[in-house]
Structures are given as structure tokens and as C-alpha cells.
Scaffold this active site. Structure first.
Site, mmCIF file in Angstrom:
data_model
loop_
_atom_site.group_PDB
_atom_site.id
_atom_site.type_symbol
_atom_site.label_atom_id
_atom_site.label_comp_id
_atom_site.label_asym_id
_atom_site.label_seq_id
_atom_site.Cartn_x
_atom_site.Cartn_y
_atom_site.Cartn_z
ATOM 1 N N ILE A 1 32.208 30.018 24.279
ATOM 2 C CA ILE A 1 33.468 29.441 23.529
ATOM 3 C C ILE A 1 34.619 29.415 24.711
ATOM 4 C CG2 ILE A 1 35.657 29.405 21.945
ATOM 5 C CD1 ILE A 1 33.455 28.024 20.934
ATOM 6 N N HIS B 1 55.886 42.780 51.809
ATOM 7 C CA HIS B 1 57.307 41.834 51.406
ATOM 8 C C HIS B 1 57.271 40.671 52.246
ATOM 9 C CE1 HIS B 1 61.610 41.124 51.313
ATOM 10 N NE2 HIS B 1 61.412 40.570 52.471
#
Length: 479
Positions: free
Chosen positions: A41, A458
Site C-alpha cells: 500500500i 548557516h
């Protein structure tokens, strides 16, 4: 006694095919029985195709906001036929990949539906279940109906949509996720019964396509398994998008006699109202697939339809195991895969460790995205922990500002005495990708000190995770 195989896995979903491949890697002669779809599924009607649909919805939303990013574009409109076609193509591509992986690892595929003759023998016959769509044809040379024996049999038959008496889906006006995934058109109005991951993902998808969406939840909180603070924020965002959310409410009657569906809703106070919509999606949970396996023949213990297992996926019958959705919550593909591996490694005599289900991450791919791992704030308190809570909003994160997606936050839960990270809960941009950082931390029983001294790159969304940790100890920088 000589057997046909060392291991037979019943079901080729995420848990089943992974278990079969790992067994073959360990030198065990292995077969997998499948009645409908390689990949189960998840790959064919769940995790993968829904994410393809939601990707189209995300792009549609982004195109509508193009002007805010300095881009002039024409009106963005969904082509539902093309959206569905792409989703099914993604599923088909991966389905073929599973077949190649099984072949590469010399796993025999037995095409059909299995039932136990005894604890070490399966009878495989033609499937009794009608596929949701024509099944991918069995490749030439694959084994078919017959009797097969193995020293170890692993049940990995998954689950199906649950239906309540009087509220049963009909595949036309009242849909399960099968039909909701392949719409021929976009309904003008839609009611979703259930606000778990399936319910809110479809609600989010159809709202992006322009439908008027109502989500109905019996419990007082949507997304019942999530942290209360995250669920409350998500509800506000859904409502801001125009989705009507009703909690403490249940559907008691569906009248399909008209052009649409008239739904009778009852609130916690007993008051009722009726809502008429074009379509209803039933997303009230799933039920384990244990019918037709003849588990009673060999005496396997079940509980509410699911198979009872221990920490190494063993049932009460020697040589019989169960993994994934058929063995109970949490019903997640990655949980099934992990169980498949630990089950097979235990069979092979390796040093396998029981799965700690409290450390399994969960992801919901609605807009905004939601992800979590470990204990919620309430669960941590209920367990007797004295806790510290850290929070950091994405509005304070440079990458989120640059992306133009700043609504949401990261929340961390620590044990105040030991500093151990107990839980992490996130709502906002790409949190389904970020959560694995916290999942790794929790699996290693990481403390706040480790996380504080980790260097986060960053500019990234992950910096919000760092700031949330710092916040729990009064050291956040950017808020």
C-alpha cells in the site's frame, strides 16, 4: 525435515520486501508471497503517490505567490488528470524497482494469496481480494499457486482503511484514500472524517486545488498523536487557509440520496447540524489484514485483529513472526522496515535489539508540514519527568525568511535532571526532513550539552533546531 525455504515473507510491502532482502543478504534461502502489488500500500496507494500529489499542490501554492518573489506568471490552475497521471507514474517506477531489487538478491516471488496449513507450511491460491486497480502483472518465471514450506514465516500483510457501520465508503461519494488519490475532477466541497495524518494530508491537498474543505475529528484535538501546542498551531493555519475544523464532533449519518452527501454531525454537547458536500473522505484509521490467513488454524494470538508479537516480532507460535501494520501501531512504513530487519537478524542469530517505539519519528506532509519524535510535553510530564521546554519560531530563522515561509516553530522537551532529550516537535517548512536530526539524537540518548555544542550550518532551517535547544536553557541568541 527439509523445507523449501529458510524464510518466507507474506506480503511485499515496505516491511516485507525489506525483510526478504535482508534475509537473502544473510544467506537464508528466501521467498516473498504477494497477492497484488510489490511495494504494498505504501508505495502504490499510500506514502509515495500521496507525496507526489502533495508536491503538485505545493507547486500550485508557490506559483500563486510568485508575485511576492518578484516573478510575473500567468494564473496557476490545476490539471487534475495530469496531477494524478504523474502520481501513478511515480508509483509504477518504484514498483518496478522493487522487483529488480528482489531479483538482484535472489529472492523468489510467489504470486498469490497465502494461508497457513501449519506453522511451517503455506498454501498459496489465487487472490480473493479484488485489486483497487489492475495489479502489476507478475513477471515471467515467478512462482504461482501451490504449497510452500519454510522454517520461519513472517507475516507482513499490512492494513486497509477502517469503516464504521452506517458510514461505509462506497467508492463514489464516500471515498477511502484509494479513490481520493485518483479523482477524475476536483469536488467543490469535501468533508474529511478523521484528522490523523491521512485526513489532514488529503484535506490540505484538496484545499490547495480549490475545494471547500471541512475536517471532522471525534477527539478534542486534531492530529491526536501530536504535541498539543503543535496541533493547536496547525489548526489555526488550516483555518487561515479556509479549512473548517470541527473537533469533539462525529458523523452519525450519511445521506447519499441527493446529488451530493448530506452528513449529520453531532458535537460533544449533543447538538447536531447537517452539512451537504460533494464528496466525503473516510480517514478514520486502518484495520490489520489478518483475514484469510488461517491464523486460527495454528493458534496465533491476535488482539482486535492485529497479531500480538514480542520485541523481536515473534508470535506465540514458534517459527511464525509478524511485522509492520499487521502487528500494530505505530502504523508507519519506516517502522515496518526496521521491524523486518531486526526480525530477520534475530532469526539469523545476530544480536538484534527490540525496537523502542517511542523513538520512531512521525511525519505529516500537509501544509504546514508537521514532524515529531519522542515524548510530547504532556506525555513527559505524565511519565514523571521534571522537564525543560525550548521553543524557537521560524520567523527568527534567516533561511526561513529568505524562503518566505516563516510560520511555525521547533519545540524541544528535555529532562531537567539529566539533560536528556525526551522529545522534539516541529511545524513549519521542511520539518519532515529536519526531524531525523532529533531522531538520531534521541536514539543516542543525547543531552542538551551535546546538542548545544554541535555546529549547525548557516544559513539553514536546521539552525532553528539549535536555537530551540538553547532556548530550553535560557541561551537562545536570535529571539
Amino acid at each position: 525435515m527439509s523445507r523449501d525455504y529458510d524464510v518466507i515473507v507474506v506480503g511485499a510491502g515496505p516491511g516485507g520486501y525489506v525483510a526478504a532482502i535482508r534475509a537473502a543478504q544473510l544467506g537464508l534461502k528466501t521467498a516473498v508471497v504477494e497477492r497484488e502489488h510489490l511495494g504494498g500500500i505504501c508505495l502504490n496507494w499510500g506514502c509515495i503517490p500521496t507525496k507526489a500529489l502533495l508536491r503538485s499542490a505545493d507547486l500550485l501554492d508557490q506559483m500563486r505567490e510568485a508575485k511576492a518573489f518578484g516573478i510575473t506568471a500567468g494564473e496557476a490552475k490545476p490539471d487534475i488528470a495530469a496531477i494524478v497521471k504523474r502520481s501513478r507514474a511515480v508509483s509504477a517506477q518504484l514498483n518496478g524497482g522493487i522487483g529488480m531489487l528482489l531479483k538482484k538478491n535472489k529472492v523468489d516471488v510467489i504470486w498469490g494469496e497465502a494461508r497457513f496449513k501449519d506453522a511451517h507450511t503455506l498454501e498459496v491460491a489465487a487472490p480473493t481480494k479484488k485489486p483497487a486497480e489492475p495489479a502489476h502483472p507478475a513477471p515471467k518465471g515467478i512462482k504461482g499457486q501451490g504449497t510452500y514450506s519454510a522454517e520461519h514465516i513472517i507475516v507482513a500483510t499490512g492494513a486497509r482503511p477502517r469503516a464504521l457501520p452506517g458510514l461505509e465508503p462506497d467508492g463514489n461519494k464516500v471515498l477511502t484514500y484509494f479513490e481520493a488519490m485518483v479523482p477524475k475532477d476536483v469536488p467543490k466541497s469535501l468533508l474529511v472524517m478523521g484528522s490523523g495524518a491521512i485526513g489532514v494530508e488529503f484535506g490540505s491537498f484538496y484545499r490547495s486545488l480549490g475545494a471547500d474543505v471541512t475536517i471532522v475529528e471525534l477527539l478534542p484535538q486534531i492530529l491526536p498523536h501530536e504535541d498539543e501546542e503543535v496541533a493547536a498551531f496547525a489548526r489555526k493555519r488550516f483555518e487561515k487557509r479556509g479549512i473548517r475544523v470541527l473537533t469533539g464532533t462525529r458523523a452519525t449519518k450519511l445521506d447519499k440520496s441527493g446529488a451530493g452527501v448530506t452528513v449529520t454531525l453531532e458535537g460533544a454537547d449533543g447538538k447536531t447540524e447537517t452539512v451537504t458536500v460533494d464528496k466525503v473522505i473516510s480517514a478514520i484509521g486502518v484495520a490489520p489484514n489478518t483475514e484469510n490467513l488461517s491464523l486460527e488454524t495454528i493458534g496465533v494470538t491476535t488482539d482486535r485483529g492485529g497479531i500480538v508479537t514480542d520485541g523481536l516480532c515473534r508470535t506465540n507460535v514458534a517459527g511464525v513472526y509478524a511485522i509492520g501494520d499487521v502487528a500494530g501501531a505505530p502504523m508507519l512504513a519506516h517502522k515496518a522496515e526496521h521491524e523486518g530487519i531486526l526480525c530477520v537478524e534475530a532469526i539469523a542469530g545476530m544480536d538484534a535489539h527490540a525496537l523502542d517505539k517511542t523513538r520512531i519519528p512521525g511525519c505529516t506532509y500537509c501544509h504546514p508540514q508537521i514532524a515529531s519524535v519522542g515524548l510530547t510535553e504532556k506525555a513527559a510530564k505524565d511519565a514523571g519527568h521534571k522537564i525543560r521546554i525550548g521553543r524557537f519560531p521560524f520567523i527568527g530563522n534567516g533561511k526561513a525568511v529568505a524562503l518566505g515561509d516563516t510560520e511555525g516553530f521547533v519545540k524541544t522537551v528535555f529532562d531537567d535532571e539529566t539533560g536528556e532529550l525526551l522529545g522534539a516537535h516541529m511545524v513549519g517548512p521542511e520539518v519532515t526532513e529536519l526531524i531525523q536530526g532529533f531522531a538520531t539524537a534521541i536514539s543516542h540518548e543525547t543531552t542538551e550539552e551535546h546538542l548545544m555544542h554541535t555546529v549547525y550550518p548557516h544559513p539553514t532551517l536546521s539552525e532553528a533546531m539549535h536555537e530551540s535547544v538553547l532556548s530550553a536553557y535560557g541561551r537562545a541568541i536570535h529571539i
